[in-house]
Motif scaffolding. Structure first.
Motif, PDB file in Angstrom:
ATOM      1  N   PRO A 165       0.819  -1.220   0.000  1.00 41.98           N
ATOM      2  CA  PRO A 165       0.000   0.000   0.000  1.00 41.98           C
ATOM      3  C   PRO A 165       0.852   1.269   0.000  1.00 41.98           C
ATOM      4  N   PRO A 168       0.741   5.582   4.946  1.00 42.43           N
ATOM      5  CA  PRO A 168      -0.428   6.007   5.733  1.00 42.43           C
ATOM      6  C   PRO A 168      -0.459   7.533   5.865  1.00 42.43           C
ATOM      7  N   PRO A 169      -1.600   8.073   6.302  1.00 41.27           N
ATOM      8  CA  PRO A 169      -1.679   9.528   6.475  1.00 41.27           C
ATOM      9  C   PRO A 169      -0.625  10.023   7.457  1.00 41.27           C
TER      10      PRO A 169
ATOM     11  N   LEU B 356     -14.692   9.321  11.563  1.00 42.22           N
ATOM     12  CA  LEU B 356     -14.181   8.056  11.044  1.00 42.22           C
ATOM     13  C   LEU B 356     -13.423   7.281  12.115  1.00 42.22           C
ATOM     14  N   GLU B 358     -11.040   8.281  14.282  1.00 40.28           N
ATOM     15  CA  GLU B 358      -9.675   8.621  14.669  1.00 40.28           C
ATOM     16  C   GLU B 358      -9.681   9.321  16.019  1.00 40.28           C
TER      17      GLU B 358
ATOM     18  N   ARG C 135      -9.775   8.875   2.918  1.00 41.04           N
ATOM     19  CA  ARG C 135      -9.202   8.128   4.028  1.00 41.04           C
ATOM     20  C   ARG C 135      -9.699   6.697   3.927  1.00 41.04           C
ATOM     21  N   VAL C 137     -10.319   3.299   5.810  1.00 40.92           N
ATOM     22  CA  VAL C 137     -10.418   2.699   7.139  1.00 40.92           C
ATOM     23  C   VAL C 137     -10.191   1.195   7.006  1.00 40.92           C
ATOM     24  N   GLY C 149     -11.704   0.495  14.001  1.00 42.71           N
ATOM     25  CA  GLY C 149     -10.826   0.397  12.844  1.00 42.71           C
ATOM     26  C   GLY C 149      -9.713   1.431  12.926  1.00 42.71           C
ATOM     27  N   VAL C 151      -7.239   4.236  10.279  1.00 43.74           N
ATOM     28  CA  VAL C 151      -6.849   4.735   8.961  1.00 43.74           C
ATOM     29  C   VAL C 151      -5.324   4.744   8.835  1.00 43.74           C
ATOM     30  N   ASN C 152      -4.632   4.447   9.923  1.00 48.16           N
ATOM     31  CA  ASN C 152      -3.177   4.592   9.953  1.00 48.16           C
ATOM     32  C   ASN C 152      -2.428   3.288   9.710  1.00 48.16           C
ATOM     33  N   TYR C 153      -3.110   2.268   9.213  1.00 44.99           N
ATOM     34  CA  TYR C 153      -2.432   0.982   9.015  1.00 44.99           C
ATOM     35  C   TYR C 153      -1.219   1.164   8.107  1.00 44.99           C
ATOM     36  N   ASP C 154      -0.129   0.526   8.501  1.00 44.62           N
ATOM     37  CA  ASP C 154       1.120   0.647   7.770  1.00 44.62           C
ATOM     38  C   ASP C 154       1.669  -0.766   7.577  1.00 44.62           C
ATOM     39  N   ARG C 155       1.317  -1.391   6.456  1.00 44.93           N
ATOM     40  CA  ARG C 155       1.655  -2.791   6.268  1.00 44.93           C
ATOM     41  C   ARG C 155       2.545  -2.959   5.057  1.00 44.93           C
TER      42      ARG C 155
END
Lengths: 175, 405, 314
Positions: A165, A168-169, B356, B358, C135, C137, C149, C151-155
């Protein structure tokens, strides 16, 4: 990609016929709803080992299922499509290795692979024809190119590959 | 006209003259205001990016203070009732001072709002005629409207009463009573519209409750009298004017009634939010218990609740509340606790978690705190100056002299 | 190749420095000209100044064609002055008989965020502080509790087994709470359903941001910093032109593209074919086909916002 390499497929989906639009209106408004032309992108020119006959001409085709040790070894190792009964000639034509073979016996070009795929995956066919399944580019109301099934899925191992991916933000920073 | 200019001149003279302590006090406030002004300049020149606000928590201490001081402005109506409905003379004397607190609160509210705008240079877009104002659908537009009226009302009433007093004439009740009555109604209106500003947002479950407007009014009836009581105590001590004990008793009485109601409403809210335990009550859990490692707000809200209870005990025990020091201490506790409960404790959970999900914890940074202190100092500066003039006029020290004009 | 990149980066830095200087310069020269105007008492010379012009600029809906032409030119010149990039600002109008709709296939979305970055490129979104319209999720299968959930997943790889991915951007609601909230009518819904912002009218109160249940609006906390080589020269006045500081911006379904027949940038970037876009008024459009034949749902339906953004499984 030249238009000549595109295979024009006119879908006669029943639902598409519901759209009726007066032609004069369409002329006035350049982007007004019109009947769309959908082009499934050809693939044969993208295949690295195509035409297959360049090798297969010199070899006897063996329709029996066996372990492949010399050629197509990775294909063999990767083959994850259908059950154990699946073998090359389920899809490839024994009589003409540059073609694909429908269940009816009809031989079709690699560019029409979607026809073969959808002969088993009927639910996907419906969605593909309506533009629900698959990847479309072009104009939302003009010419559309649709990626063929094999443009996204490896027919020998059709499960969609995982991807790396984007980042991330950025975290919210306190000052 | 000339007489009015003369009046303004003597008012200015009154503000500019004072003892050493007066100059120290005013000078200190001026320095703080100036520092706040510098911070404000940076807010404008560098953008609001210098604050700790973010797209997740897009309103911070500025809006919290705005909401708080709307309450203070509105609560002044509580003093108008005994003065003009029950016609108690002691209260009439302090109505002007109370209205001055109201007008300064409104000015502070406007400062908090304008300094929180991304484009204060486009403020005119909000004005009827020059701009485009989104009525009737925008609650913020309504808030701007009712605030403008409030500003005019609370400027007009003390200005008229003071000038008449200066001239030595009795105020014409026809010019006083209608705006005074209207300002009582308006106190409810500005506070309700401000509550609706938040409670109408279906995107923010924490605010989206019918209880918000009543809670606003009731909490205003706590923070307002507490601040007014402290201001009056300061006037009694330093201002050279004696405010009647009856006024203090009345304010303490209001606190004694409204503080339990406020706690009750808070309890209702807490019960409903936390007992139902639905997904939309994450904000309430954030406020009272924290989410994950974000636990700053719970520390504040529990401190505030403890302060509320301590103040309540002081106010309920006759022997304690009759000691001025304890009474003032309880007021100070309430000024802080309502600021937490209704300011930061109301605004921040609305944004946390974000729609959302956060969770971003907002803590105001130095520039925001300096700006806040600057605006508070400006308010205190204005109040000191205005109260000084008011007292001088009320006590007859500042009067139209025979020889003038 | 490497050398080129290095010199490119060097040029970028130079340009950014120039930008700073020119800003300072324009401020100073404004003060000067304002002073001159005051001294000579000629209001006219003051009115000609860009700052004064900005101050006196009218609401988008009150702009005449002449005004627009002059305004777009001014924006183009300004962008050129600091970036050296020639951009074209245009104002494509809504198409009759078209209501945009978006549908997103949650079975196919694998959370790769290509849409997020393509959107940033197309819409001139700054990296510092970062603004992203979309964004994504990542949530547990079987849960619609967004708070659980992230939004910051870093895979390294997506999709992660046991998770599903829910991209969220502006839903272009038919009943938009943000439009209701705006005190100055700086944001409104166009006839084709896109909610737009007049960046030159917004006062930056951020009430719309508080009102949006989809977290779709972004605020320009500082002067948006965008590297000249990232500027997209095809700019819509109401969509992707470079924004001023202190105003709100949002996803517009790339109206400068879709009103000219193209697909939104996020759509084109999606490698999984999860994104579907089209005309809701046209029964043969893909979006309509999806609504007619698939399990379609909308996010936070209970809020009554009536979005034009649909999620489905296929």
């Amino acid at each position: 990609m030249s238009a000549g390499r595109l295979v024009l497929v006119a879908f006669v989906a029943a639902l598409a016929c519901e759209a009726t639009h007066a032609p004069d209106q369409a002329a006035e408004r350049p982007f007004a709803p019109t009947h769309e032309e959908i082009l499934v992108e050809p693939r044969s020119h993208l295949l690295p080992t195509y035409p297959c006959t360049s090798c297969h001409d010199e070899r006897e085709a063996q329709p029996t299922r066996r372990r492949l040790a010399d050629y197509h070894r990775t294909r063999y190792d990767d083959l994850k499509h259908g059950d154990d009964a699946f073998w090359c000639y389920q899809c490839h034509a024994l009589e003409d290795i540059d073609k694909l073979r429908m269940a009816s016996g009809q031989l079709i070009s690699f560019d029409e692979a979607w026809r073969l795929c959808t002969s088993c995956h009927g639910d996907k066919q419906r969605d593909f024809q309506r533009g629900i399944h698959g990847l479309t580019i072009g104009e939302w109301n003009g010419k559309k190119h649709r990626r063929s099934c094999t443009g996204c899925h490896d027919p020998h191992n059709p499960r969609f590959r995982s991807m790396t991916p984007e980042k991330p933000p950025a975290p919210v920073q306190s000052r | 006209m000339i007489r009015y200019l003369q009046y303004l001149k003597s008012c200015a003279g009154c503000v500019l003259r004072g003892g050493r302590n007066y100059y120290l006090w005013m000078g200190g406030l001026f320095v703080l205001t100036f520092l706040g002004g510098i911070s404000w300049y940076h807010h404008i020149a560098d953008g609001l990016g210098i604050t700790n606000m973010s797209n997740q928590v897009s309103w911070g201490i500025g809006i919290a203070n705005f909401v708080y001081f709307v309450g203070v402005a509105a609560s002044v109506a509580l003093l108008i009732v005994p003065a003009y409905i029950y016609r108690i003379e002691e209260f009439k004397a302090v109505v002007v001072l109370a209205e001055i607190i109201a007008v300064i609160s409104v000015v502070m509210c406007l400062s908090f709002i304008i300094s929180d705008l991304g484009r204060p240079d486009r403020l005119l877009h909000l004005s009827p005629g020059l701009g485009v104002i989104n009525l009737p659908s925008s609650h913020l537009a309504w808030d701007v409207m009712v605030f403008s009226v409030q500003l005019v009302l609370s400027l007009y009433i003390p200005a008229y009463l003071l000038y008449k007093r200066y001239l030595g004439q009795a105020p014409n009740l026809a010019f006083v009573l209608p705006p005074v009555m209207l300002s009582m109604l308006w106190a409810v209106i500005i506070h309700t519209v401000t509550a609706f500003l938040l409670s109408a947002l279906k995107s923010r479950d924490f605010w989206n409750t019918g209880l918000l407007a009543p809670r606003f009014l009731v909490s205003a009836a706590v923070s307002g009298p507490a601040i007014i009581l402290l201001c009056f105590a300061a006037i009694n001590r330093y201002g050279g004017m004696r405010i009647a004990d009856r006024v203090f008793d009345y304010l303490a009485h209001v606190l004694r009634v409204m503080l339990p109601v406020n706690l009750f409403l808070l309890g209702c809210e807490v019960f409903t939010e936390l007992h139902s335990g639905t997904a939309v009550t994450e904000s309430a859990r954030y406020l009272f218990f924290g989410l994950g490692e974000h636990t700053l707000l719970p520390k504040f809200i529990w401190t505030a609740i403890v302060f509320d209870v301590v103040a309540l005990v002081i106010l309920l025990v006759p022997r304690w509340r009759q000691q001025p020091r304890l009474l003032y201490a309880s007021c100070a506790l309430l000024v802080f606790s309502i600021w937490v409960e209704k300011g930061m404790g109301l605004v921040l959970p609305g944004f946390t978690p974000s729609p959302l999900g956060e969770v971003v914890e907002y803590v105001p940074n130095a520039s925001e705190i300096v700006l806040t202190i600057g605006i508070l100092a400006a308010g205190a500066l204005l109040f000191t100056a205005a109260a000084k003039v008011t007292i001088a006029v009320q006590t007859g020290r500042l009067r139209l002299q025979e020889g003038d004009a | 190749m490497k050398k080129d990149e290095a010199s490119c980066a060097g040029a970028r830095v130079e340009k950014l420095v120039e930008l700073r200087l020119s800003k300072d310069g324009s401020r100073r020269s404004f003060l000067k000209s304002a002073l001159a105007a005051a001294v000579t008492g000629t209001v006219a010379s003051g009115c000609d100044h860009p700052f004064v012009k900005d101050l006196l600029q009218k609401h988008y809906k009150e702009l005449s064609d002449e005004d627009k032409k002059e305004l777009f030119q001014r924006i183009e010149q300004r962008t050129h002055a600091w970036s050296g990039v020639r951009v074209k600002v245009s104002d494509p109008q809504p198409l009759d008989g078209v209501h945009w709709g978006y549908a997103l296939n949650l079975n196919h979305c694998n959370g790769n965020r290509r849409c997020v970055e393509a959107c940033a490129r197309e819409n001139n979104l700054p990296n510092d502080p970062e603004i992203r319209y979309i964004r994504v999720v990542e949530a547990d299968n079987g849960s619609q509790h967004l708070e659980h959930g992230t939004v910051n997943y870093d895979r390294e790889q997506v999709p992660e087994p046991g998770k599903y991915y829910l991209p969220v951007q502006c839903h272009q609601c038919r009943n938009p709470p943000c439009v209701k909230a705006c005190p100055t009518k700086a944001t409104w819904q166009e006839p084709d359903g896109i909610v737009v912002v007049d960046y030159d009218w917004c006062i930056g109160c951020r009430y719309c941001q508080a009102a949006c249940p989809y977290h779709a609006r972004r605020f320009n906390w500082t002067v948006p910093s965008i590297e000249p080589d990232r500027i997209n020269p095809d700019q819509g006045y109401l969509s992707n032109r470079i924004r001023p500081v202190g105003v709100i911006e949002k996803c517009t379904f790339c109206l400068h593209r879709v009103r000219r027949g193209r697909y939104p940038a996020c759509f084109e970037a999606c490698p999984t074919g999860a994104r579907k876009f089209g005309n809701l008024a046209d029964p043969s459009s893909e979006v309509r086909q999806i609504i007619a034949s698939k399990r379609v749902w909308i996010l936070k339906e209970d809020l009554g916002t009536d979005p034009r953004f649909f999620y489905f499984y296929a």
